[in-house]
Every structure is written in structure tokens, then in C-alpha cells.
Write a protein that holds these residues in place. Structure first.
Motif, PDB file in Angstrom:
ATOM      1  N   LEU A  26      13.673   9.007  26.357  1.00  0.00           N
ATOM      2  CA  LEU A  26      13.902  10.248  27.033  1.00  0.00           C
ATOM      3  C   LEU A  26      14.128  11.468  26.145  1.00  0.00           C
ATOM      4  O   LEU A  26      13.606  12.670  26.554  1.00  0.00           O
ATOM      5  N   LEU A  30      11.947  14.732  26.468  1.00  0.00           N
ATOM      6  CA  LEU A  30      12.279  16.092  26.980  1.00  0.00           C
ATOM      7  C   LEU A  30      12.676  17.117  25.626  1.00  0.00           C
ATOM      8  O   LEU A  30      13.203  18.183  25.799  1.00  0.00           O
ATOM      9  N   LEU A  33      11.742  20.683  26.168  1.00  0.00           N
ATOM     10  CA  LEU A  33      12.775  21.189  27.047  1.00  0.00           C
ATOM     11  C   LEU A  33      14.367  21.625  26.250  1.00  0.00           C
ATOM     12  O   LEU A  33      14.896  22.759  26.699  1.00  0.00           O
TER      13      LEU A  33
END
Lengths: 279, 325
Positions: A26, A30, A33
């Protein structure tokens, strides 16, 4: 199949492993971001301790780069190299082991001597030499790791083929006129898949360790941030700024640990009787 | 007689492998992109066209491939590993100068890891499911997943920086001026941290192996027989279970010898230990390929030596092995 996943779910280690790995994946996905700036960018004053400034949980390194960003983008590199080099190693080891185990005889002898030869060479030293000579890049690192990690695959697959080749279904396939490649890949190989999966998950783990060691020595791809590189760069200022080395190391430890736990959990689930005997 | 033949055959096999590695080394030089002469010279600023031409003639780089290979192999058979233009010394001299330090480090780590591994694995196996078992297996799992160079750095942080117990780098105190026994003590003091960090990763592997192997052996029939004869549990464990359970561990240790030698590169780099691993790191920094390949060759030879030693240990632990064949 259902009972297989139930057995995996009952294995505490495997569950922890899957959870840890999910977090790492994850974070890797990510990363753009979480940190919209490049991990190479200097964003704060150098040597900023962890938690000292809001938003910089892990502090900054000697040049004021955010260690958190390095950790997130480094996860991408570690997972990518671990996965790809394992796939390449499987692509070398599986056919060699299958051919050796299926045909036996002098071919088996020759291929196994070849495999033993590669097992004798100090693998880390060979990986260093290969990456140094081909110049460090993601592809040379993948190639080096694959070249030093295929022998266990070949041995495993050979052993499986040796024990399966005398089975009745294989004899039936031979009698029905199937060609050896068809028997090897369509009949026997699917039956060896579970030990290969277990080995592969452990191989991804050791590939990540190997990659981190290479980039620690300065043999990482100069275009991407990796955990090993961060530790190598922070090594000289260990006394003043422990956090530069500590966090990437913990990241490697947790990622490798998760893959090892998953490998063991899958192994126990594939062989439920053996697993219980050990407890 | 049989033992002599066994050792001889192992030795012959090692020689064949070593020749294979020499050929591999040669191929690696030629795998490098660009001119092999430039590779040999290193990216030295001094490598102008005249120097490169001299190198080509000296090493016959303008000759056909098989002639070059023959020249290279026969050179190595005469213990000529080439010249390091960066360090301005023959590669073999540089390596031999550093080899004792590496042998000391890897040898200590090798025996520490086998000894500690068997001990910890046995302790865990004897009390399966106890807190000691849980603690040992968890520790082994953790160390098995930890990068070697990071353990080394954390060791320095804890034992040198925080506690100040152990020296963080080098093999001897600079300017210590110790002689005789005091000097050996000083070296031993410097050896503790590097040898332990190098050994710990392998201790983890052997612990897991020894534990699994002990558990498997303790279910065998001969153990039940021993118990039926009324032997004490301690005696059964030591005489019957341990001795048989050690075999796979020793086999594994032989296979892992190469990893220990590879790990020495990392350990020596972190602790500035003056061995061939550190030399390899220096060669890397300077792109000194001749020296790099020389160290690679010698470390492969070291692995073969460790393999031979393991074969001999095997012979002592289990007299049945191989001689029957």
C-alpha cells in the motif's frame, strides 16, 4: 481450495505476514500521493530529528531530504526488484530442473554439476562483480540476483520431477503419444506448483536482502532511491544522526520478515500433516 | 586408504570447480561493455591510447578468443592474477596481504554460527512449546530477516557508541603498540563485534535447521529403543539425538560457506576490517576490475576450502557417509 485458505488463516504467522506485506504494498502504491515531491529533493534543514517538525515523522538526512519519502519510494524499488528477479530466476531454474528430473541420465548429471557449480560460487561476490562490470542499473541488478538465486529452484523442481515421473498418469501420457515438452509443462509441472510457490515467496525475501546489500555498497541504480542506499549514505554520520540508518533498516526487516512468514505459512498449509508433526 | 581416496576425490572436484571459476572470470572481463583493455586499466585517467595498446599487446587482446583464454588460464595457474594499476601492486600480493584477516573473521563466524546454532536449536527442541523455545524461534526468525550490514551498524550504535564496550572499527588499536599476547588480546577485542554480526545471520539459519532436525530425529525408532533401555533423557539427547541431528546442519553449513565469505564484504566494509572484503569494496569504489576479479577468484577458492573442511567434519561426525560408495 477453501480448506487451504482456512488453514492459512489459522496460521498466526502467515496472517501477520500478509498484513505486513499489505501495508508495504500500500505504501509503495500510494508513495506519489503521500509524498508528491521527489525523494531526492531537499525539503527541510539537514539532520532534522524524527518528529521535530510536523509532517516529517522520520526526520531528514544529511542533505535535508525527507526520509519518509525515501522509505515510501524505496518500497517500490525493493518490491519491484524482489519480484522481477524471482520471476527471472524461476524462468532459468524451472526448465533446467524439469529437464534434469524428467530425462535423467547423463543430461541430469551434467545439469546438476552445472547447478552445483553455481551453488559453490560465493553468490554475493558474484552479484557484486556482475553489477559492477555491467554498470549499476535496475536491469543489471535484477540479472545479477536472478543469476545467483536460480540453483535452489532447479534442485527443487528436479526432485519433484524425479518422484513424479514414474507415476501412472505420466506413463499414460507417454503411451498416448504426448511429446516430452507437453508432458513436462502440461502434465507434471502443474503438480509441482505448490512447493515452487513456497520457495518463490522466500526467494523474493532474499532478493530484497540482496538488493539492499548491493545498494548499500553503492551498487544501486543511481536513478532511484532504495533502502540499502539510504543506510549506506547515512552510515558515516551514524553517531550524530541514528535515524537516517535505523528507519530504512526496520523497513527492510519488516518486508523480508513478512515474506518469510508468508512462505512458512503457505508451506504449512500445503503440507498440513508435516506441519503438525513439528509442533 | 578409503579415507585418503575420499579426501583426494573431494580435492580433485574442488580443482575442477576452481578451473570453472577461472573461465567464468575470463568471460566476465569480456562481458563488460567496451574494450577489455580499458576494463583492465580501470577508468584511470592515465589510460591513454598508447597505454591501452601496450596492455592489448601484453595480454594478447588482439589475438583470437581461445588463445586469450589459454593465456589467462595458464597465467593464473602460475599464480599471476594480474596487476592493479590503481594500487600499483600485483593483485596477488594485495590479496595475500589481506587474506589472514579475512580467514580469521570468516573462520570465527563460521564456528560461532555452527556452535551457537546447534546449541540454541537443541535448547529449543528439548523444550518444545516452552517460553525458551518461543524466544529462540522468534529471535531466529528476526535475525533471518535482518540485513547483515544493518545489524553491524546497530551493533556499533549499541556496543561502541552507547555502551563503549567494544571498538567500532579496525583490527588493532591504532598506535597501541601492543606486542605478543597483549596484541592478540587486542585483536580478539576488535574481532568480537564483526565476528558476532557476521555469525548471527547464519546462527539464525542453523538454529532453525537444528531445531527441526532434532525434533525429527527424536521421533525415530532408535531413540525409543534408547529410552526403553532406560537411558536418562540427557544422555539420549546428547548421545543419540544430537549426533544424528547435527548431520543436516553440517551439510547446510558447507553449502552456506559461500554466503559467509560474501557476507565478509559487508562486515569488513562496515567495521573497516583490513581483509579482502574491504579490498573488494575499495576495488569497487575505484572501478579496479582486475583487483575485483582477483578477490572474487580467491574468495571462491576460500569457499572450496570451507567445503573441504565441512566434508572432513562430516567424516568425523558420521563415519558411515560416502565411504561406502
Amino acid at each position: 481450495m477453501m480448506s487451504f485458505w482456512r488453514r492459512v488463516a489459522q496460521n498466526r504467522g502467515a496472517v501477520i505476514g500478509f498484513a505486513l506485506l499489505a501495508v508495504v504494498i500500500l505504501v509503495a502504491l500510494l508513495a506519489p500521493l503521500l509524498y508528491d515531491q521527489s525523494p531526492w529533493r531537499m525539503v527541510q534543514r539537514p539532520f532534522l530529528p524524527p518528529m521535530a517538525v510536523d509532517g516529517f515523522w522520520f526526520g531528514t538526512d544529511t542533505l535535508g531530504r525527507d526520509i519518509g519519502a525515501g522509505l515510501a519510494y524505496g518500497a517500490q524499488v525493493s518490491l519491484l526488484i524482489g519480484l522481477v528477479s524471482t520471476v527471472v530466476a524461476l524462468a532459468i531454474g524451472v526448465p533446467l530442473g524439469a529437464i534434469a528430473g524428467y530425462f535423467g541420465g547423463w543430461l541430469d548429471d551434467a545439469l546438476m554439476r552445472f547447478t552445483e557449480f553455481f551453488q559453490t560460487i560465493p553468490s554475493f561476490a558474484l552479484a557484486i562483480v556482475i553489477v559492477a562490470i555491467l554498470e549499476p542499473s535496475i536491469s543489471s541488478i535484477v540479472l545479477a540476483i536472478a543469476l545467483v538465486s536460480w540453483p535452489p529452484v532447479a534442485r527443487l523442481v528436479r526432485g519433484e520431477f524425479l518422484s513424479l515421473r514414474s507415476r501412472e498418469y505420466v506413463q499414460a501420457a507417454v503411451l498416448s503419444g504426448l511429446t516430452p515438452p507437453a508432458i513436462i509443462f502440461r502434465q507434471v509441472l502443474p503438480n509441482t506448483i505448490s512447493p515452487i510457490i513456497v520457495l518463490a515467496s522466500l526467494m523474493v525475501a532474499s532478493a530484497i536482502l540482496l538488493e539492499s546489500a548491493l545498494s548499500f555498497l553503492g551498487l544501486g541504480d543511481p536513478n532511484v532511491v532504495s533502502w540499502g542506499y539510504m543506510i549506506g549514505a547515512g552510515r558515516t554520520v551514524l553517531r550524530q544522526a541514528w535515524w537516517i540508518c535505523v528507519f530504512p533498516g526496520v523497513a527492510i526487516l519488516l518486508t523480508v520478515l513478512s515474506l518469510n512468514l508468508i512462505g512458512e505459512g503457505l508451506n504449512d498449509a500445503f503440507n498440513p500433516r508435516l506441519a503438525r508433526k513439528g509442533r | 586408504m578409503k579415507i585418503a581416496r575420499y579426501i583426494l576425490s573431494r580435492f580433485a572436484k574442488a580443482i575442477v570447480v576452481l578451473l570453472g571459476i577461472v573461465v567464468l572470470n575470463f568471460c566476465l572481463i569480456h562481458a563488460a561493455p567496451g574494450d577489455p583493455a580499458a576494463v583492465m586499466a580501470g577508468e584511470a585517467g592515465a589510460a591513454d591510447e598508447i597505454f591501452l595498446q601496450q596492455l592489448r599487446e601484453k595480454f594478447g587482446l588482439d589475438q583470437p578468443f581461445h588463445v586469450q583464454l589459454w593465456n589467462y588460464v595458464s597465467g593464473i595457474l602460475q599464480f599471476d592474477l594480474g596487476y592493479s594499476y590503481r594500487q600499483e601492486a600485483p593483485v596477488l600480493d594485495l590479496i595475500l596481504d589481506r587474506l589472514p584477516a579475512t580467514l580469521l573473521l570468516t573462520g570465527s563466524a563460521f564456528f560461532i554460527s555452527i556452535g551457537l546454532g546447534i546449541l540454541a536449536g537443541a535448547m529449543a527442541a528439548v523444550r518444545v512449546g516452552s517460553w525458551a523455545d518461543t524466544a529462540i524461534t522468534t529471535l531466529a526468525l528476526l535475525f533471518y530477516a535482518t540485513p547483515l550490514f544493518w545489524v553491524a551498524l546497530m551493533g556499533i550504535l549499541l556496543f561502541s557508541v552507547q555502551l563503549g564496550w567494544l571498538p567500532a572499527f579496525g583490527m588493532e588499536t591504532v598506535g597501541g603498540g601492543y606486542t605478543g599476547f597483549a596484541r592478540w588480546l587486542d585483536i580478539a577485542h576488535h574481532l568480537i563485534l564483526p565476528a558476532l554480526t557476521l555469525g548471527l545471520f547464519f546462527t539464525a539459519i542453523y538454529t532453525r535447521m537444528a531445531r527441526a532436525s532434532m525434533l525429527e530425529t527424536s521421533g525415530e525408532d532408535f531413540v525409543k529403543t534408547a529410552r526403553a533401555k532406560g537411558l536418562t533423557e540427557g544422555k539420549i539427547t546428547r548421545r543419540h539425538v544430537m549426533r544424528n541431528a547435527m548431520l543436516p546442519v553440517v551439510t547446510l553449513a558447507g553449502l552456506q560457506a559461500g554466503q559467509i565469505v560474501g557476507g565478509a564484504v559487508l562486515t569488513e566494509t562496515v567495521f573497516a576490517w583490513p581483509g579482502i572484503g574491504r579490498l573488494m569494496f575499495d576495488a569497487l569504489l575505484q572501478r579496479d576490475y582486475n583487483l575485483l576479479l582477483g578477490v572474487f577468484l580467491i574468495s571462491s577458492a576460500m569457499v572450496l576450502l570451507f567445503n573441504l573442511i565441512t566434508d572432513l567434519i562430516y567424516l568425523i561426525v558420521d563415519p558411515r557417509i560416502e565411504l561406502a560408495k
